[in-house]
Design an enzyme around this catalytic site. Structure first.
Site, PDB file in Angstrom:
ATOM      1  N   LYS A  18       0.841  -1.203   0.000  1.00  0.00           N
ATOM      2  CA  LYS A  18       0.000   0.000   0.000  1.00  0.00           C
ATOM      3  C   LYS A  18       0.874   1.250   0.000  1.00  0.00           C
ATOM      4  CE  LYS A  18      -3.676   2.376   2.546  1.00  0.00           C
ATOM      5  NZ  LYS A  18      -4.714   2.270   3.595  1.00  0.00           N
ATOM      6  N   HIS A  49     -11.226 -28.227 -36.286  1.00  0.00           N
ATOM      7  CA  HIS A  49     -12.287 -27.400 -35.705  1.00  0.00           C
ATOM      8  C   HIS A  49     -12.972 -28.095 -34.533  1.00  0.00           C
ATOM      9  CE1 HIS A  49     -11.512 -24.769 -39.013  1.00  0.00           C
ATOM     10  NE2 HIS A  49     -11.882 -25.682 -39.898  1.00  0.00           N
TER      11      HIS A  49
END
Length: 509
Positions: A134, A269
């Protein structure tokens, strides 16, 4: 300047601490870390000498103290913060190096109970990391030994690079998030609570594009290293895998996982275009290729046996995008190396672990269990047929076809013979349409003898059985469950076609 070091992973710890000392840092350390540094004759300050409070509760509380978190969180350019530190006699901590208790590693071990898992939940470590991250504008925060060298080099450069500290902080928040996900998922599992879904993905690579060139894409690994996974594969040669390559290759690997016999599948595919079992994978290749020598052009081929020189030579004349095997002989590699664009992949095929399947939808996610391998003895559990006997050859072909149709887009029909596909109908809006396509393919390549038929879903009408009788199908396997099952059963009896019911469908969308 002060640095606080508290690590479970001691990799390169001594070197990192020595370099920090050379740069003028005082080292604060917790128990195990201090012991390791003391043994290396590196001067350290014990953390309880900083806090003025001893470690308590078997080490559960040692750094949860204002003199630690105040030292990390104070904004150096805020006079009120610095005055508060001065009044409370708190010295700033300018670098924090923490890695966490090995919770993930612990829960992987056999026979670990809840109490043992709980003791590996780090409290102080994540708290310090978050405080330092932080306040990354003022504090270097390090959670990965792989970053030690970069941090030292940066400190030596004397550059005030806020972006570097920001990147370190970002890595910390990702690290603590991953840690919390592991804990949350563990407790969700043991309490059977699926109210929330937490998925962690680790980027494997960026892709050139997605399904189409205008779509951005990347490949992420989800979960741990698994067999039959491209995320852990060895890429031996060829161009980078595309989005479509990965989707197709994954589909091929799922089919391969069904078979213990020498097996080869060609895929386009995400649908099989030829598949076969053979005495070895060379014979399986010839049978799979013969099933549809047209559609396999530009496709993917996967086998569950080592790629030999003989097999590589047999495939040489066929244009393929991707080749997958569990291993390759040196001679096979030399043959394949002549096709520089061919992507050659080595994949661990030791054990297929069941996982959840995830499919994104707009604004949500669909999650389901893997469509698990079905015990083939189920296939003979019920036979609504006019004859009570079925040859072992036909039964073997039915089982083979049933495994293949499971991995073919619905509505799906597979025609097979001699442990090889003969015709495949996939992705049609009606089942009879799929059957007609499958038979057209079988006829085109003259594979119409001794056919068996597998259907991924039930027959809503008797038309498929009637068509099967016309083309000489010798046996059928299907899930059953239609309100018109009796019509199909009667049609099968009229034509003396054994029809096996599995009681389980295999829709694939």
């Amino acid at each position: 300047m002060r640095a606080l070091l508290s690590v479970s992973d001691k990799t390169n710890l001594v070197w990192f601490a020595e370099e920090l000392v050379k740069l003028g840092y005082e080292i604060i350390a917790t128990g195990g870390t201090k012991k390791a540094l003391d043994e290396a004759n590196i001067k350290t300050i014990y953390v309880e000498d900083v806090t003025g409070f001893p470690e308590i509760l078997d080490g559960r509380v040692k750094t949860l103290h204002p003199k630690i978190h105040g030292a990390l969180l104070a904004k150096r350019d805020n006079p009120k913060h610095m005055e508060a530190l001065k009044e409370l006699n708190i010295a700033t901590i300018d670098l924090l190096c923490v890695n966490l208790y090995p919770f993930k590693e612990t829960i992987k071990k056999p026979n670990i109970d809840l109490a043992q898992a709980i003791e590996q939940i780090d409290i102080g470590g994540p708290s310090m990391l978050r405080s330092a991250a932080k306040n990354n504008k003022d504090v270097y925060v390090v959670c990965d030994p792989l970053d030690y060298e970069d941090v030292i080099n940066h400190l030596k450069s004397n550059e005030d690079n806020e972006n570097f500290r920001l990147k370190l902080a970002a890595k910390v928040f990702a690290h603590t998030a991953s840690y919390d996900i592991a804990i949350a998922n563990y407790f969700a599992k043991i309490t059977n609570n699926d109210a929330n879904l937490f998925i962690e993905g680790k980027k494997v690579t960026n892709l050139r594009y997605g399904e189409n060139p205008h779509q951005k894409a990347a490949f992420y690994q989800i979960g741990e290293k698994e067999s039959y996974s491209l995320a852990n594969a060895k890429f031996l040669q060829g161009k980078e895998l595309s989005y479509n390559n990965i989707a197709d290759a994954n589909a091929a690997l799922r089919i391969v996982s069904e078979f213990s016999e020498p097996f080869v599948v060609g895929l386009k595919h995400m649908n099989p275009c030829g598949a076969a079992i053979g005495r070895d994978n060379l014979e399986a290749w010839h049978k799979a290729y013969a099933a549809d020598p047209v559609s396999i052009f530009g496709g993917i081929v996967a086998t569950n046996r080592e790629m030999t020189e003989e097999l590589a030579l047999a495939m040489k004349s066929v244009f393929l995008e991707v080749l997958i095997a569990p291993s390759y002989t040196l001679e096979a590699k030399k043959v394949l190396a002549k096709k520089k664009n061919l992507r050659v992949i080595e994949v661990d095929m030791t054990n297929y672990n069941l996982e959840n399947q995830y499919t994104s939808v707009h604004g949500g996610m669909l999650v389901q269990d893997e469509d698990i391998n079905q015990n083939t003895t189920v296939l003979t559990a019920e036979m609504n047929v006019s004859t009570t006997n079925i040859s072992q050859e036909l039964l073997a072909d039915l089982i083979f076809a049933w495994k293949i149709v499971k991995h073919t887009k619905s509505n799906a029909i597979v025609l097979a013979s001699n442990l090889a596909t003969c015709g495949i109908g996939a992705g049609q809006m009606n089942r009879i349409g799929s059957l007609e396509i499958a038979y057209k393919e079988a006829s085109e390549f003259k594979h119409t003898d001794n056919l068996v038929l597998a259907s991924d879903g039930f027959f809503p009408f008797s038309d498929c059985v009637e068509f099967a009788a016309k083309i000489g199908v010798k046996a059928i396997v299907q899930p059953g469950g239609s309100i018109r099952d009796e019509e199909s059963i009667e049609k099968a009896k009229e034509n003396n076609i054994p029809m096996l019911f599995t009681g389980r469908r295999h829709f694939k969308h």
